[in-house]
Enzyme design. Structure first.
Site, PDB file in Angstrom:
ATOM      1  CE  LYS A  34      -0.487  -0.316   5.011  1.00  0.00           C
ATOM      2  NZ  LYS A  34      -1.253   0.165   6.130  1.00  0.00           N
ATOM      3  NE  ARG A 130      -6.258   0.739  11.883  1.00  0.00           N
ATOM      4  CZ  ARG A 130      -5.047   0.572  11.351  1.00  0.00           C
ATOM      5  NH1 ARG A 130      -4.172   1.573  11.390  1.00  0.00           N
ATOM      6  NH2 ARG A 130      -4.690  -0.571  10.803  1.00  0.00           N
ATOM      7  CE1 TYR A 254      14.337  31.197   4.001  1.00  0.00           C
ATOM      8  CE2 TYR A 254      14.546  28.816   3.713  1.00  0.00           C
ATOM      9  CZ  TYR A 254      14.245  30.073   3.199  1.00  0.00           C
ATOM     10  OH  TYR A 254      13.853  30.200   1.895  1.00  0.00           O
ATOM     11  CG  MET A 302      10.416  23.638  -0.664  1.00  0.00           C
ATOM     12  SD  MET A 302       9.357  24.719  -1.631  1.00  0.00           S
ATOM     13  CE  MET A 302       8.373  25.488  -0.364  1.00  0.00           C
TER      14      MET A 302
HETATM   15  C1  LIG Z   1      -3.906  -4.335   8.195  1.00  0.00           C
HETATM   16  C2  LIG Z   1      -2.438  -4.235   8.026  1.00  0.00           C
HETATM   17  N1  LIG Z   1      -1.704  -5.348   7.897  1.00  0.00           N
HETATM   18  C3  LIG Z   1      -0.352  -5.310   7.748  1.00  0.00           C
HETATM   19  C4  LIG Z   1       0.330  -4.116   7.730  1.00  0.00           C
HETATM   20  C5  LIG Z   1       1.825  -4.112   7.618  1.00  0.00           C
HETATM   21  O1  LIG Z   1       2.386  -3.601   8.799  1.00  0.00           O
HETATM   22  P1  LIG Z   1       3.959  -3.419   8.957  1.00  0.00           P
HETATM   23  O2  LIG Z   1       4.345  -2.419   7.931  1.00  0.00           O
HETATM   24  O3  LIG Z   1       4.121  -2.920  10.344  1.00  0.00           O
HETATM   25  O4  LIG Z   1       4.553  -4.750   8.708  1.00  0.00           O
HETATM   26  C6  LIG Z   1      -0.393  -2.927   7.860  1.00  0.00           C
HETATM   27  C7  LIG Z   1       0.323  -1.648   7.846  1.00  0.00           C
HETATM   28  O5  LIG Z   1       0.028  -0.724   8.525  1.00  0.00           O
HETATM   29  C8  LIG Z   1      -1.810  -2.993   8.010  1.00  0.00           C
HETATM   30  O6  LIG Z   1      -2.535  -1.883   8.140  1.00  0.00           O
END
Ligand SMILES: Cc1ncc(COP(=O)(O)O)c(C=O)c1O
Length: 358
Positions: A34, A130, A254, A302
């Site tokens: 992701k 969550r 800065y 920046m």
């Molecule tokens: C539902 C879920 N599974 C797995 C992971 C992977 O976690 P990590 O990057 O700590 O291994 C995440 C990441 O936040 C997650 O939200």
């Protein structure tokens, strides 16, 4: 061309994925890609893992579309499920695995007409609070989804809140709540993020879900990535684009907050907060030039930052400057800035070109 690049070491990435699987022998592993593979570029990361990965996990259908283009047949899990009912037919077309994390998602699934049934991962809220059902809600949902026309596999998923703090009482409680619900019977179960992959074998189940460890950063404050057997994947490298001499008493940058205590040689580096280098980097943070550590001088701006080259006379205009990576663990910088490697990696901005090496 601006001399700043994020070099992504795909061999290190594969090493880390295989390391995750070695931690959980016989289990399968969703590579969590992701947020554009934690800033590394999802397309190239997925391509690099395609031959060895059991599956991939993403946060939303838009990310799944990208992964599907390069991984037409892989298991691909939507970790938060579908955000609206209209996404369900597309999820079926794409052949996704979906989390079902609440009543509304379960209702939408049961009402949907799908081209094919989906692998469903019922989410238990085991203590993170969550997403997910409590134990009773999950039991009820299990009963309704079991055997439904829209459902192929019925699986169980939950997520740890504190697995990165070893020995935390909540982790034990989450494991217990998970084990209780498991008895309902599921095709597959998954619980472990990187921290649990590395230190909690009892959480490994059928599928693990490593994220941060794939990218060679540590989920723990007190255990380094190197100590965990991980190899850094991203190196952020700029260059010295200017060098000047300043007198003792002169300030740099800065706010004029950094004042030379001696005649100083100041280098200007082609990386700033608009590239993802944290503006909060405190005085004394270091970069690496010619394999040597050199401290920052003054505030990060920046597009640039300044370093004190006084003790590195061999530094020359054009020399490479590692902001983090193979020679300087990202976790060190993250900790000094009061954050985590995850945040720094995902905040490397679009203007920084990614270069891939194998
Ligand atoms: C539902 C879920 N599974 C797995 C992971 C992977 O976690 P990590 O990057 O700590 O291994 C995440 C990441 O936040 C997650 O939200």
């Amino acid at each position: 061309m601006r001399p700043l690049v994020a070099t992504v070491d795909l061999a290190a990435l594969r090493h880390n994925y295989l390391h995750a699987r070695q931690c959980a022998p016989g289990r399968r592993a969703f590579a969590v890609v992701k947020a554009d593979a934690y800033g590394h570029g999802a397309r190239r990361v997925v391509q690099a893992l395609l031959e060895i990965a059991d599956g991939f996990a993403v946060a939303c259908i838009e990310e799944a579309e990208v992964v599907r283009e390069v991984a037409p047949a892989a298991r691909l899990l939507l970790l938060e499920g579908c955000f609206e009912p209209a996404e369900l037919p597309r999820a079926a077309e794409l052949g996704l695995d979906i989390a079902v994390q609440g009543e509304a998602q379960a209702e939408a699934l049961l009402a949907a007409e799908l081209a094919r049934p989906l692998n469903v991962w019922l989410k238990l809220d085991s203590g993170m609070h969550r997403l997910g059902f409590d134990a009773d809600g999950l039991r009820a949902c299990h009963a309704r989804l079991k055997g439904a026309a829209q459902v192929a596999e019925l699986n169980l998923i939950s997520h740890f809140a504190c697995a990165d703090e070893r020995g935390h009482a909540l982790t034990e409680a989450q494991l217990e709540r998970y084990a209780e619900v498991m008895q309902l019977g599921f095709d597959n179960c998954t619980l472990a993020n990187s921290a649990a992959v590395l230190t909690l074998p009892q959480a490994h189940m059928e599928w693990i879900r490593p994220g941060i460890m794939l990218y060679g950063a540590t989920p723990f404050a007190e255990l380094s990535a190197a100590a965990l057997g991980l190899r850094p994947v991203m190196s952020l490298t700029g260059a010295l684009i200017a060098i000047r001499q300043v007198e003792a008493g002169e300030s740099v940058g800065y706010g004029a907050g950094w004042v030379a205590q001696r005649p100083s040689r100041i280098g200007t580096v082609s990386c700033g907060y608009a590239d993802g280098y944290p503006r909060s980097a405190p005085a004394g943070r270091e970069v690496v030039i010619h394999g040597r550590r050199v401290p920052l001088a003054g505030r990060v701006s920046m597009d640039m930052l300044a370093v004190d080259l006084t003790d590195l006379p061999q530094a020359q205009l054009g020399d490479a400057v590692e902001l983090w990576g193979a020679q300087l663990p990202i976790d060190e910088l993250a900790q000094a800035c009061g954050t985590i490697g995850y945040e720094l990696l995902t905040k490397v901005t679009a203007r920084v070109p990614r270069r891939y090496i194998d």
